[in-house]
Structure formats: C-alpha cells, structure tokens
Motif scaffolding. Structure first.
Motif, PDB file in Angstrom:
ATOM      1  N   UNK A   1       0.830  -1.216   0.000  1.00  0.00           N
ATOM      2  CA  UNK A   1       0.000   0.000   0.000  1.00  0.00           C
ATOM      3  C   UNK A   1       0.866   1.268   0.000  1.00  0.00           C
ATOM      4  N   UNK A   2       1.885   1.293   0.839  1.00  0.00           N
ATOM      5  CA  UNK A   2       2.679   2.529   0.917  1.00  0.00           C
ATOM      6  C   UNK A   2       3.558   2.722  -0.313  1.00  0.00           C
ATOM      7  N   UNK A   3       4.053   1.632  -0.870  1.00  0.00           N
ATOM      8  CA  UNK A   3       4.823   1.761  -2.124  1.00  0.00           C
ATOM      9  C   UNK A   3       3.922   2.331  -3.224  1.00  0.00           C
ATOM     10  N   UNK A   4       2.690   1.848  -3.266  1.00  0.00           N
ATOM     11  CA  UNK A   4       1.754   2.320  -4.289  1.00  0.00           C
ATOM     12  C   UNK A   4       1.440   3.798  -4.067  1.00  0.00           C
ATOM     13  N   UNK A   5       1.190   4.170  -2.820  1.00  0.00           N
ATOM     14  CA  UNK A   5       0.891   5.577  -2.514  1.00  0.00           C
ATOM     15  C   UNK A   5       2.050   6.460  -2.962  1.00  0.00           C
ATOM     16  N   UNK A   6       3.272   6.079  -2.588  1.00  0.00           N
ATOM     17  CA  UNK A   6       4.438   6.915  -2.908  1.00  0.00           C
ATOM     18  C   UNK A   6       4.614   7.055  -4.418  1.00  0.00           C
ATOM     19  N   UNK A   7       4.445   5.947  -5.148  1.00  0.00           N
ATOM     20  CA  UNK A   7       4.626   6.011  -6.609  1.00  0.00           C
ATOM     21  C   UNK A   7       3.549   6.899  -7.236  1.00  0.00           C
ATOM     22  N   UNK A   8       2.304   6.727  -6.774  1.00  0.00           N
ATOM     23  CA  UNK A   8       1.212   7.523  -7.345  1.00  0.00           C
ATOM     24  C   UNK A   8       1.399   9.007  -7.018  1.00  0.00           C
ATOM     25  N   UNK A   9       1.839   9.283  -5.810  1.00  0.00           N
ATOM     26  CA  UNK A   9       2.046  10.681  -5.411  1.00  0.00           C
ATOM     27  C   UNK A   9       3.158  11.309  -6.263  1.00  0.00           C
ATOM     28  N   UNK A  10       4.223  10.548  -6.472  1.00  0.00           N
ATOM     29  CA  UNK A  10       5.337  11.052  -7.284  1.00  0.00           C
ATOM     30  C   UNK A  10       4.892  11.268  -8.736  1.00  0.00           C
ATOM     31  N   UNK A  11       4.056  10.362  -9.218  1.00  0.00           N
ATOM     32  CA  UNK A  11       3.554  10.467 -10.591  1.00  0.00           C
ATOM     33  C   UNK A  11       2.763  11.766 -10.775  1.00  0.00           C
ATOM     34  N   UNK A  12       1.881  12.061  -9.814  1.00  0.00           N
ATOM     35  CA  UNK A  12       1.091  13.292  -9.900  1.00  0.00           C
ATOM     36  C   UNK A  12       2.030  14.497  -9.852  1.00  0.00           C
ATOM     37  N   UNK A  13       3.029  14.440  -8.994  1.00  0.00           N
ATOM     38  CA  UNK A  13       3.960  15.570  -8.889  1.00  0.00           C
ATOM     39  C   UNK A  13       4.736  15.750 -10.194  1.00  0.00           C
ATOM     40  N   UNK A  14       5.125  14.648 -10.830  1.00  0.00           N
ATOM     41  CA  UNK A  14       5.947  14.737 -12.039  1.00  0.00           C
ATOM     42  C   UNK A  14       5.144  15.167 -13.262  1.00  0.00           C
ATOM     43  N   UNK A  15       3.875  14.741 -13.354  1.00  0.00           N
ATOM     44  CA  UNK A  15       3.178  15.111 -14.590  1.00  0.00           C
ATOM     45  C   UNK A  15       1.891  15.870 -14.390  1.00  0.00           C
ATOM     46  N   UNK A  16       1.452  16.105 -13.176  1.00  0.00           N
ATOM     47  CA  UNK A  16       0.179  16.795 -12.957  1.00  0.00           C
ATOM     48  C   UNK A  16       0.048  18.083 -13.749  1.00  0.00           C
ATOM     49  N   UNK A  17       0.904  19.044 -13.496  1.00  0.00           N
ATOM     50  CA  UNK A  17       0.787  20.364 -14.129  1.00  0.00           C
ATOM     51  C   UNK A  17       1.094  20.290 -15.619  1.00  0.00           C
ATOM     52  N   UNK A  18       1.952  19.357 -16.011  1.00  0.00           N
ATOM     53  CA  UNK A  18       2.377  19.288 -17.418  1.00  0.00           C
ATOM     54  C   UNK A  18       1.466  18.409 -18.271  1.00  0.00           C
ATOM     55  N   UNK A  19       0.484  17.765 -17.654  1.00  0.00           N
ATOM     56  CA  UNK A  19      -0.350  16.808 -18.391  1.00  0.00           C
ATOM     57  C   UNK A  19      -1.143  17.523 -19.491  1.00  0.00           C
ATOM     58  N   UNK A  20      -0.897  17.171 -20.769  1.00  0.00           N
ATOM     59  CA  UNK A  20      -1.648  17.838 -21.838  1.00  0.00           C
ATOM     60  C   UNK A  20      -3.156  17.614 -21.668  1.00  0.00           C
TER      61      UNK A  20
ATOM     62  N   UNK B   1      -3.700   9.170  -3.161  1.00  0.00           N
ATOM     63  CA  UNK B   1      -2.609   9.940  -3.788  1.00  0.00           C
ATOM     64  C   UNK B   1      -3.077  10.654  -5.054  1.00  0.00           C
ATOM     65  N   UNK B   2      -4.076  10.075  -5.730  1.00  0.00           N
ATOM     66  CA  UNK B   2      -4.556  10.675  -6.988  1.00  0.00           C
ATOM     67  C   UNK B   2      -5.653  11.713  -6.757  1.00  0.00           C
ATOM     68  N   UNK B   3      -6.233  11.716  -5.567  1.00  0.00           N
ATOM     69  CA  UNK B   3      -7.418  12.545  -5.278  1.00  0.00           C
ATOM     70  C   UNK B   3      -7.170  14.014  -5.609  1.00  0.00           C
ATOM     71  N   UNK B   4      -8.214  14.648  -6.153  1.00  0.00           N
ATOM     72  CA  UNK B   4      -8.110  16.074  -6.448  1.00  0.00           C
ATOM     73  C   UNK B   4      -7.516  16.344  -7.831  1.00  0.00           C
ATOM     74  N   UNK B   5      -7.193  15.290  -8.556  1.00  0.00           N
ATOM     75  CA  UNK B   5      -6.653  15.442  -9.922  1.00  0.00           C
ATOM     76  C   UNK B   5      -7.590  14.714 -10.872  1.00  0.00           C
ATOM     77  N   UNK B   6      -8.575  15.431 -11.418  1.00  0.00           N
ATOM     78  CA  UNK B   6      -9.657  14.758 -12.148  1.00  0.00           C
ATOM     79  C   UNK B   6      -9.196  13.927 -13.347  1.00  0.00           C
ATOM     80  N   UNK B   7      -8.046  14.223 -13.922  1.00  0.00           N
ATOM     81  CA  UNK B   7      -7.608  13.413 -15.063  1.00  0.00           C
ATOM     82  C   UNK B   7      -6.656  12.285 -14.660  1.00  0.00           C
ATOM     83  N   UNK B   8      -6.582  12.016 -13.351  1.00  0.00           N
ATOM     84  CA  UNK B   8      -5.859  10.835 -12.858  1.00  0.00           C
ATOM     85  C   UNK B   8      -6.904   9.871 -12.304  1.00  0.00           C
TER      86      UNK B   8
END
Ligand code: PEP
Length: 252
Positions: free
Chosen positions: A15-34, A54-61
């Motif tokens: 669970x925590x590995x998944x949370x960390x990866x998802x959180x990092x993913x949002x940080x890396x591409x959230x703002x830049x997501x076309x 970790x994905x919450x609040x990002x409607x396109x995730x």
C-alpha cells in the motif's frame, strides 16, 4: 478523444509503495499533463484505496481495478465485485488481460461476461485482446482478434457510451518481453480493431479508444502514441517507477 495512458502494476507494490509512486507520478506530470490525456493507475486490490488517496483532487488521474468476478455478490471466495471496485473509487477495470487468459485460464466467454457485467454495473472497461507468437507466425492475427472481440463484446449493449469501452491491443509476445511490436504491426492491428468496433457499434465505434500494450518504454512511447488509431497505451513494467511512467505519459 483523450488519450488514455494506463499503468498496470500487476502483483507489485504494498500500500505505501503504491501511494508513494502515485504521489510522485502526480507531482511529475500533474501540471504538465496535456489537456488531451488521462492517466489511469491500476494497482493491486489491496493498494486501491491508498493509491486513490494519492490521486485525489486530480480529475484526469483515474483509478482502475485489474480484475473482478461478474456477479453482484455471493460465495465466490477470492473474488471481488464491480460494486467493491466502485466503492474504493475505481472508474475503470481490465478484462481479458493476457496473463488472466494464459496464466489463469480465463476463457473468451468469461471475458465476455465480465465486459458486459462491468459496463452494466457502472465501470468503464478495457477489453484486452492480442495474439500469441505462434498465431502471428501462422497468419492468424485477424482471426484471433475477431474471435476475442466477437466474444468479448457479445453481451455489450449496442448503445453503450463509447467513452466507457476501451480495447487494448496487446500482442502476447510483446508483453513483458522487451520486444515491442513494429509500427506497421501496430497500425494494421489497430485498423482491424477499429473496423470491428465500427462493425459492432456503428459510428460510436470510431469514438472508442484503442490502446497499444506490449513493452512500451519512455524511449518508444512518442512514436507509438502518434500512430493511427492509437488512443493510449497500457504499460506494465515501465509503469512501476514514476520517473519512467511520467516520461511515457508526457511523451510527445
Ligand atoms: C501489460 O501488462 O499489459 C503490459 C503491456 O506489460 P509490459 O508493458 O511490461 O509489456
């Protein structure tokens, strides 16, 4: 049509590995997501809720499940229902992934039951199809795809919302092998899938997304994503790390 960039984490991550990866993913591409892309993360069942946080609040995730059983509830030990996936925030679910077909013995008929039931119960469904290497060598690609599509889509309401039904073309010989299908092979298979979707659903079949899956990596994603009728990718190995998957998501 938004391209659907999906990460299938298979039987990886606590669970925590998944949370960390998802959180990092949002940080890396959230703002830049076309604007024309959506990201779908498909962790193991045990990590669904935490990944969703970790994905919450990002409607396109979006969050997806890897599998389910086509019944509402009951004595099906080890199985999980569409209502349970919806309850933890899933929008999507896979059906007919090659590992379920070839490692776990799932039949075309069972895949078809799942596609129809999942859609009926409110999930969007990704139907995975693809030929084995012996079938490709025998010139049977279209025959295999036609059978898997016919049986996989048999029970689907012909008026289904085209946004909710996705087909992933995943040649079995390219999954987890490092051997990606060539552009011509992808274009031909996707054109055939498109033709079959139009045959089954009329014009709505043109609005259904067709993903490619099979050894997609950061350095081949840009070429694949721009091929005709490629409306996204389904990624296994290269989706396990946020830095690698974010490069695929943003590939241009
Ligand atoms: C998959 O699991 O659907 C897949 C395509 O895996 P990989 O990217 O590792 O080939």
């Amino acid at each position: 049509m938004k391209k659907l960039m999906a990460a299938n984490w298979k039987m990886h991550k606590t669970t925590e590995e998944a949370f960390d990866t998802a959180e990092e993913l949002v940080a890396l591409c959230g703002a830049a997501l076309p604007e024309d892309r959506e990201v779908l993360v498909i962790p193991p069942f045990t990590a669904l809720r935490r990944t969703g946080q970790a994905l919450a609040g990002n409607p396109r995730f979006l969050l997806g499940g890897q599998n389910f059983y086509p019944e509402e509830q009951g004595a099906f030990t080890g199985e999980i229902s569409p209502a349970m996936l919806l309850d933890v925030g899933c929008a999507f679910v896979l059906a007919g992934h090659s590992e379920r077909r070839h490692v776990l013995g799932e039949t075309d008929e069972m895949v078809g039951r799942k596609v129809a039931f999942g859609l009926e119960r409110g999930l969007s469904v990704i139907l995975c199809v693809g030929e084995r290497i012996d079938e490709r060598r025998a010139g049977q690609v279209e025959q295999v795809l036609r059978t898997q599509l016919d049986k996989g889509l048999a029970g689907v309401d012909r008026g289904v919302d085209p946004e909710r039904l996705v087909v992933a073309y995943e040649p079995v010989w390219a999954i987890g092998t490092g051997e990606v299908a060539g552009p011509q092979e992808i274009v031909q298979a996707h054109a055939f899938v498109r033709q079959e979707l139009v045959r089954a659903f009329g014009e709505a079949g043109r609005e259904m997304r067709i993903q490619y899956g099979g050894s997609v990596k950061p350095d081949n994603a840009a070429e694949i994503i721009h091929l005709d009728n490629v409306d996204g990718v389904l990624v296994g190995g290269a989706s396990l790390r946020a830095d690698s998957f974010s490069r695929i998501v943003l590939a241009d």
